[in-house]
Motif scaffolding. Structure first.
Motif, PDB file in Angstrom:
ATOM      1  N   TYR A 104     -36.533  57.879 -15.295  1.00 23.19           N
ATOM      2  CA  TYR A 104     -35.891  58.807 -16.228  1.00 23.19           C
ATOM      3  C   TYR A 104     -34.579  59.332 -15.651  1.00 23.19           C
ATOM      4  N   GLU A 105     -34.575  59.668 -14.366  1.00 24.01           N
ATOM      5  CA  GLU A 105     -33.344  60.139 -13.708  1.00 24.01           C
ATOM      6  C   GLU A 105     -32.237  59.098 -13.791  1.00 24.01           C
ATOM      7  N   GLN A 106     -32.608  57.836 -13.701  1.00 19.84           N
ATOM      8  CA  GLN A 106     -31.620  56.760 -13.753  1.00 19.84           C
ATOM      9  C   GLN A 106     -31.079  56.541 -15.171  1.00 19.84           C
ATOM     10  N   GLN A 107     -31.854  56.913 -16.170  1.00 18.04           N
ATOM     11  CA  GLN A 107     -31.485  56.665 -17.559  1.00 18.04           C
ATOM     12  C   GLN A 107     -30.747  57.824 -18.214  1.00 18.04           C
ATOM     13  N   VAL A 108     -31.035  59.060 -17.801  1.00 17.79           N
ATOM     14  CA  VAL A 108     -30.508  60.241 -18.488  1.00 17.79           C
ATOM     15  C   VAL A 108     -29.793  61.144 -17.483  1.00 17.79           C
ATOM     16  N   ARG A 109     -28.623  61.598 -17.863  1.00 18.17           N
ATOM     17  CA  ARG A 109     -27.846  62.472 -16.983  1.00 18.17           C
ATOM     18  C   ARG A 109     -28.510  63.831 -16.818  1.00 18.17           C
ATOM     19  N   ARG A 110     -28.146  64.486 -15.725  1.00 20.08           N
ATOM     20  CA  ARG A 110     -28.678  65.814 -15.432  1.00 20.08           C
ATOM     21  C   ARG A 110     -28.200  66.832 -16.482  1.00 20.08           C
ATOM     22  N   TRP A 111     -26.928  66.826 -16.811  1.00 27.25           N
ATOM     23  CA  TRP A 111     -26.381  67.797 -17.768  1.00 27.25           C
ATOM     24  C   TRP A 111     -26.124  67.098 -19.104  1.00 27.25           C
ATOM     25  N   LEU A 112     -25.083  66.353 -19.196  1.00 25.57           N
ATOM     26  CA  LEU A 112     -24.760  65.603 -20.442  1.00 25.57           C
ATOM     27  C   LEU A 112     -24.201  64.250 -20.120  1.00 25.57           C
TER      28      LEU A 112
ATOM     29  N   VAL B 239     -41.340  65.082 -20.495  1.00 20.85           N
ATOM     30  CA  VAL B 239     -40.761  65.016 -21.835  1.00 20.85           C
ATOM     31  C   VAL B 239     -39.482  64.190 -21.772  1.00 20.85           C
ATOM     32  N   ARG B 240     -39.475  63.091 -22.541  1.00 23.47           N
ATOM     33  CA  ARG B 240     -38.321  62.182 -22.570  1.00 23.47           C
ATOM     34  C   ARG B 240     -37.818  61.965 -23.990  1.00 23.47           C
ATOM     35  N   SER B 241     -38.391  62.660 -24.931  1.00 24.27           N
ATOM     36  CA  SER B 241     -38.026  62.450 -26.333  1.00 24.27           C
ATOM     37  C   SER B 241     -37.108  63.559 -26.817  1.00 24.27           C
ATOM     38  N   GLY B 242     -36.612  63.386 -28.035  1.00 26.11           N
ATOM     39  CA  GLY B 242     -35.742  64.395 -28.632  1.00 26.11           C
ATOM     40  C   GLY B 242     -34.475  64.572 -27.827  1.00 26.11           C
TER      41      GLY B 242
ATOM     42  N   TYR C 279     -34.120  65.444 -24.937  1.00 23.16           N
ATOM     43  CA  TYR C 279     -34.277  64.979 -23.554  1.00 23.16           C
ATOM     44  C   TYR C 279     -33.898  63.510 -23.377  1.00 23.16           C
ATOM     45  N   ARG C 280     -33.549  62.833 -24.444  1.00 24.62           N
ATOM     46  CA  ARG C 280     -33.003  61.480 -24.337  1.00 24.62           C
ATOM     47  C   ARG C 280     -31.542  61.525 -23.914  1.00 24.62           C
ATOM     48  N   TYR C 281     -30.904  62.696 -24.062  1.00 25.22           N
ATOM     49  CA  TYR C 281     -29.470  62.844 -23.791  1.00 25.22           C
ATOM     50  C   TYR C 281     -29.169  63.724 -22.582  1.00 25.22           C
TER      51      TYR C 281
ATOM     52  N   VAL D  46     -23.563  75.857 -31.308  1.00 21.49           N
ATOM     53  CA  VAL D  46     -23.882  74.533 -30.757  1.00 21.49           C
ATOM     54  C   VAL D  46     -24.742  74.704 -29.510  1.00 21.49           C
ATOM     55  N   GLY D  47     -24.364  75.676 -28.667  1.00 24.65           N
ATOM     56  CA  GLY D  47     -25.149  75.946 -27.464  1.00 24.65           C
ATOM     57  C   GLY D  47     -26.572  76.365 -27.775  1.00 24.65           C
ATOM     58  N   ALA D  48     -26.779  77.079 -28.858  1.00 16.12           N
ATOM     59  CA  ALA D  48     -28.120  77.531 -29.232  1.00 16.12           C
ATOM     60  C   ALA D  48     -29.024  76.361 -29.623  1.00 16.12           C
ATOM     61  N   LEU D  49     -28.444  75.303 -30.143  1.00 17.73           N
ATOM     62  CA  LEU D  49     -29.252  74.146 -30.537  1.00 17.73           C
ATOM     63  C   LEU D  49     -29.953  73.506 -29.339  1.00 17.73           C
ATOM     64  N   PHE D  50     -29.267  73.454 -28.209  1.00 18.95           N
ATOM     65  CA  PHE D  50     -29.837  72.789 -27.032  1.00 18.95           C
ATOM     66  C   PHE D  50     -31.138  73.435 -26.561  1.00 18.95           C
ATOM     67  N   PRO D  51     -31.169  74.755 -26.289  1.00 21.47           N
ATOM     68  CA  PRO D  51     -32.439  75.340 -25.844  1.00 21.47           C
ATOM     69  C   PRO D  51     -33.529  75.299 -26.920  1.00 21.47           C
ATOM     70  N   VAL D  52     -33.145  75.476 -28.170  1.00 25.85           N
ATOM     71  CA  VAL D  52     -34.145  75.439 -29.245  1.00 25.85           C
ATOM     72  C   VAL D  52     -34.790  74.057 -29.302  1.00 25.85           C
ATOM     73  N   LEU D  53     -33.968  73.015 -29.287  1.00 24.18           N
ATOM     74  CA  LEU D  53     -34.513  71.657 -29.327  1.00 24.18           C
ATOM     75  C   LEU D  53     -35.314  71.334 -28.070  1.00 24.18           C
ATOM     76  N   GLY D  54     -34.894  71.877 -26.935  1.00 24.30           N
ATOM     77  CA  GLY D  54     -35.639  71.684 -25.693  1.00 24.30           C
ATOM     78  C   GLY D  54     -37.007  72.326 -25.744  1.00 24.30           C
ATOM     79  N   VAL D  55     -37.063  73.553 -26.209  1.00 24.03           N
ATOM     80  CA  VAL D  55     -38.354  74.259 -26.321  1.00 24.03           C
ATOM     81  C   VAL D  55     -39.258  73.545 -27.316  1.00 24.03           C
ATOM     82  N   VAL D  56     -38.717  73.124 -28.433  1.00 27.19           N
ATOM     83  CA  VAL D  56     -39.522  72.405 -29.435  1.00 27.19           C
ATOM     84  C   VAL D  56     -40.132  71.146 -28.816  1.00 27.19           C
ATOM     85  N   ALA D  57     -39.344  70.398 -28.055  1.00 30.28           N
ATOM     86  CA  ALA D  57     -39.857  69.178 -27.417  1.00 30.28           C
ATOM     87  C   ALA D  57     -40.963  69.507 -26.427  1.00 30.28           C
ATOM     88  N   PHE D  58     -40.801  70.584 -25.663  1.00 31.77           N
ATOM     89  CA  PHE D  58     -41.837  70.989 -24.710  1.00 31.77           C
ATOM     90  C   PHE D  58     -43.110  71.421 -25.435  1.00 31.77           C
TER      91      PHE D  58
END
Length: 151
Positions: free
Chosen positions: A143-151, A77-80, A82-84, A46-58
């Motif tokens: 964006y800071e107001q809409q999306v949390r820093r971690w989760l 980047v606010r999509s994918g 990065y919406r969460y 599950v942890g591996a999904l986060f960086p992979v999806l982050g890199v893909v979005a970048f």
């Protein structure tokens, strides 16, 4: 100053080694070995999904992936994923450390995860956010107001 000096993945390796060192002389929390190993694998995957999806979005946004140079960002980047989370790669790294702690036999090693989060907040994320505010202004503030820093 330590700001943005240690690449986050290197920090994960350093903390992981320290966690292993802490685990050697301590007694693990009693837990079924099979359950502990399966839980560690699930958390790691599950942890591996986060960086992979982050890199893909970048990569899709054609902006820098290097966390040491946020001022080189060409897009916010606010999509994918990065919406969460504003920092999905770091969430994934924290989950890897959590998986490692579970694998080692959870106990004092969990302090490694706590240290990672505290270190990242202070020495990596705050400087990144400062740079992104300077680059993207109100767009980043919203964006800071809409999306949390971690989760």
């Amino acid at each position: 100053m330590l700001e943005k000096r240690i690449p986050p993945l290197l920090l994960v390796l350093i903390i992981g080694a320290a966690m292993w060192g802490i685990s050697a002389p301590t007694s693990p929390v009693p837990m079924d070995d099979t359950f502990r190993r399966v839980a560690a694998i699930v958390i790691f995957v599950v942890g591996a999904l986060f960086p992979v999806l982050g890199v893909v979005a970048f990569l899709r946004a054609r902006t820098t992936v290097d966390p040491r140079t946020p001022e080189a960002s060409s897009a916010l980047v606010r999509s994918g994923i990065y919406r969460y989370s504003r920092n999905p790669m770091y969430v994934g790294f924290a989950l890897w450390l959590l998986a490692w702690s579970v694998f080692l036999g959870p106990g004092w090693e969990l302090l490694g995860v706590v240290f990672f989060v505290l270190y990242m907040n202070h020495f990596q994320i705050v400087p990144e956010e400062r740079a992104l505010r300077a680059l993207f202004g109100e767009e980043f503030r919203a964006y800071e107001q809409q999306v949390r820093r971690w989760l």
